[in-house]
Design an enzyme around this catalytic site. Sequence first.
Site, short mmCIF file in Angstrom:
data_model
loop_
_atom_site.label_atom_id
_atom_site.label_comp_id
_atom_site.label_asym_id
_atom_site.label_seq_id
_atom_site.Cartn_x
_atom_site.Cartn_y
_atom_site.Cartn_z
N GLU A 9 0.83 -1.31 0.00
CA GLU A 9 -0.15 0.13 -0.05
C GLU A 9 0.88 1.36 0.12
O GLU A 9 1.95 1.34 0.70
CB GLU A 9 -0.95 0.18 1.31
CG GLU A 9 -2.20 -1.04 1.06
CD GLU A 9 -2.48 -1.87 2.29
OE1 GLU A 9 -2.36 -1.00 3.39
OE2 GLU A 9 -2.76 -2.75 2.55
N GLU B 206 -4.72 -6.91 2.04
CA GLU B 206 -3.47 -7.70 2.45
C GLU B 206 -3.94 -9.22 2.37
O GLU B 206 -2.81 -9.65 1.62
CB GLU B 206 -3.26 -7.72 4.08
CG GLU B 206 -2.70 -6.30 4.45
CD GLU B 206 -3.61 -5.16 4.54
OE1 GLU B 206 -4.81 -5.18 4.47
OE2 GLU B 206 -3.01 -3.87 4.66
N PHE C 80 1.85 -2.81 9.22
CA PHE C 80 2.03 -3.16 10.87
C PHE C 80 1.90 -4.64 10.87
O PHE C 80 0.82 -5.16 10.40
CB PHE C 80 1.14 -2.37 11.52
CG PHE C 80 1.34 -0.81 11.64
CD1 PHE C 80 2.03 -0.21 12.56
CD2 PHE C 80 0.87 0.04 10.51
CE1 PHE C 80 2.49 1.08 12.69
CE2 PHE C 80 0.98 1.35 10.58
CZ PHE C 80 1.85 2.02 11.73
N ALA C 81 2.78 -4.94 11.90
CA ALA C 81 2.56 -6.57 12.05
C ALA C 81 1.18 -6.84 12.85
O ALA C 81 0.73 -7.77 12.31
CB ALA C 81 3.47 -6.84 13.20
N HIS D 51 -1.08 -1.06 16.72
CA HIS D 51 0.12 -0.74 15.67
C HIS D 51 1.30 -0.98 16.74
O HIS D 51 2.36 -0.22 15.95
CB HIS D 51 -0.22 0.71 15.19
CG HIS D 51 -1.35 0.76 14.28
ND1 HIS D 51 -2.63 0.90 14.63
CD2 HIS D 51 -1.27 1.14 12.93
CE1 HIS D 51 -3.53 1.00 13.86
NE2 HIS D 51 -2.44 1.33 12.75
#
Length: 658
Positions: A361, A392, A415-416, A461
Amino acid sequence: MKIKHEKLLEMYRKMLLIRCFEESIEKLAEKYRLLAYRSLCVGQEAVAVGVCSLLRNDDYVSITHRGDGHWIAKGGSLKLLLAELLGRKGGSCSGKAGLYLSDLNKGILPLYGCVAAQLPVATGVALAIKLKKTNQVVVSFFGEGASNQGVFHEAINLASVWKLLIVYICENNLYALTTSQASSMNIKNVSKRASAYGIPGWTVDGMDVVDVYKTVSKAVERARKGKGPSLIECKTYRLKGAFLGGPGDYVPKEEYEKWVKKDPVENFRKRLLRKGILSEVDELRLRKEVEKEVNEAVKYAINSPWPQPEEALKGKFKEEVKFTEEIVEHEKTKKVTFSQAISEAIKEEMRKDQHVFLMGEDLRFLGGGFGVLKNLFKEFGPERVRDTPISEAGFVGVAVGAAMLGMRPIVEIMFADFLGVCMDQISNVMAMTRYLSNGKTDLPVVVRVAMGGGMSFGPQHSQCLYSWLTHFPGLKVVVPSTPFDAKGLLKTAIRDDDPVIFFEHKILYSMKDVIPEEEYTVPFGKAVVRREGNDVTIVATAYMVHKALSAAEKLEKEGVNVEVIDPRTLIPLDKETTLNSVKKTGRLVVVDEDYKNSGISAEIAALVVEEVQKYLKTSVKRLAVPDIPIPYSPPLEKTVIPIEEEIIETVKEIMREN
Ligand SMILES: Cc1ncc(C[n+]2csc(CCOP(=O)(O)OP(=O)(O)O)c2C)c(N)n1
C-alpha cells in the site's frame, strides 16, 4: 458460434469419464475410508468440461474441493488423482496433499483448506503471466458459497484493477454444505457481483455444456486479448450430497427431482444421438473406453504403495540451510540508516533480477508505510512497484501465485498487527504450498512487516508477533537488529526459494550503521555474538539487542560480564551459538519484545533447559511483554515493554542466586 462435431464428441467423452470416475469413487469409498469425504461433482460435469475445453495445455486452472471434474477436464492424470486421494506414494503430491492436491505440470493449481483461499493465488498466477507477457489464461473455479468470503472480493477487485488474464467461474449448485444460496445472499445471480468490480458478469445454464462453452469462450478471448477478467456464473446442481451419498434432508424433494431431469451427461448424450453426432455403437464404445481408463486408474492407485513414514519430515523447505561464509573484512564502507539498508537491498536485487517486484500500500507516493521504499517507483515504474488497494489477504495470496510461476514478489505489511487479516494466506497457503507439492514448488516470496512498540502507536500498531509466525511450518522468520544485517539478510531472503517473513522494528528505521560499499549477504540460521562475556548469556532480538547491549555495558561496570546473542533469524534458529554460550556462562536471560505467553522467549528458554540443563547454575529468566495489550500512553507503554533497568535488575537477580 459453431462447435465442430469432434469437439462435441470429445466434450461428451470427458463428461462421461468424469461421471464414471465419480461413480467409482463412491464404490471405492465403501472400502477406502480416505475417500469418505470426497466432494463429488456428479451433476456439474458440464461446467468443468465446457470451460476447460476452451483452454490450451499451458493455461492454468484453479480447482475446488469438488474438483475431480476440473482436474480431469484440464487433462490431469486419473491415476495421479486417485492415488493422491488414497494417500499413496504414486499420487500427484506423493500423498502429502490428499484433497488439497495439484499438478503444475498440467496447469492445475493447488487447492487450499479454507474455502475461496485459492482465488487470490489464481489471481497471482494471472499477474505473473501478465508480467512475463506469456499470454496464458487462468480459470479460477469456486462455489457460490465461496463468493461470500472476503478473499473473493479482494482477488477479483485486484484482477480488475490490474486487468489480469483470468476468468472466474462460479459453480452455483445452490448449496454450501447444507446452507442454501437463498439464506446466504440477497441476490439470485452471483454474476451480479461482477458489476461491483467493473467487469462483465454472465449467468449461464451450467447443465448445458454447449451454453457454458459458448459464453465462457467470450470471457477466455477477452482475457487472452488482455482486456481483463470476467465472472461467469454457471447454474448447476449437486446430484449427490455435499460429499458422497444422496441429497440431504435439507434439499426439497421436488427441487431435487426437477434437477435430476437436467442431468448434464444424460441430456447431452440424448442431444448428440438426436442430432446424429453420436451413434448407439459409438456410445457403447466410448463407455467401454472410459470404464477401462477409470479401471486402470483404480488398479494403479490401490496398488501404489504407502509413502515411507520418514517422508513426512521432508519437503518443507527447498534444502537444509547451509551456512555460507559471511564477508567480515570490507575495503570500503559507508554509513546508512536501517531504512536505507533495506531500500538498497531491494534496489540491488531488482536491478539484477527482473523477476523481483514489489506490492503493497502507498508505495508510489509514500514509499510504503514508513517511506522505506521512497524513490523506487521512479526507477522501476508501476509494473514492478505495484500499489495495491487495502487488501492484505488478496495481495499476499497474489504474491504466492506469482511466485509459483517464478516471480519473486516482495510485499509490505504496514504493521505486524495487520497480519491477522491475511493469516490464512500466510499460514495455510504460503507456508504449506511447497510441502503440499511434496517439496516441488519453489515459493520465493518475501513479506516485509513493520513491527514493534515504543512509539505510542497504540495496541493495534505496536505488536511484534514474530513468535506467532514461527509457529507455522514452512516459513522462515527474520528479525534483524542492525542496518548491516537488515541489508544482508534481506538480500538472502529475496534470493531464497522459500517464503520469508522479514520483521523490521520501526524504531530501528532511523538507526545508522556502517555497511560495506560492495555487495554482501548475511546467511540465515547463524546467530551473532554481539558482545562476549562469561557470567550471563542474554539472548535478545531486534531492538531488544540494543537494550541488552546497553544494559551489559552498565553491568560490566558493576563487575558482571554479560554475553549478548542476537539470533537474527528465528526460523532457522541457530541453537548451537546459544547452547555453547550457556554452557560457558551457566546463566540465561531472554529479552524479547513479543508477548511472553507462548512467545519465542519460551522457546529459547525451553531449548536451553532441554539441551544443556546440567550446565545451568541458576534459574532461567524471561523478559517479554506480559499478557496485556501494548497501551498508547508513554508511561503505560514503558510498563509492558522490557526496559534497560529491568534487564539490569534481572541479571543481578540471577547473579545473586548463584
Ligand atoms: C473458511 C472455511 N469455512 C468453512 C469450511 C467448511 N466447508 C467446506 S466445503 C464448504 C461449502 C462450500 O460451498 P461452495 O463454495 O458453494 O462449494 P460447493 O461445496 O457447493 O461446491 C464448507 C462450508 C471451509 N473448508 N473453509
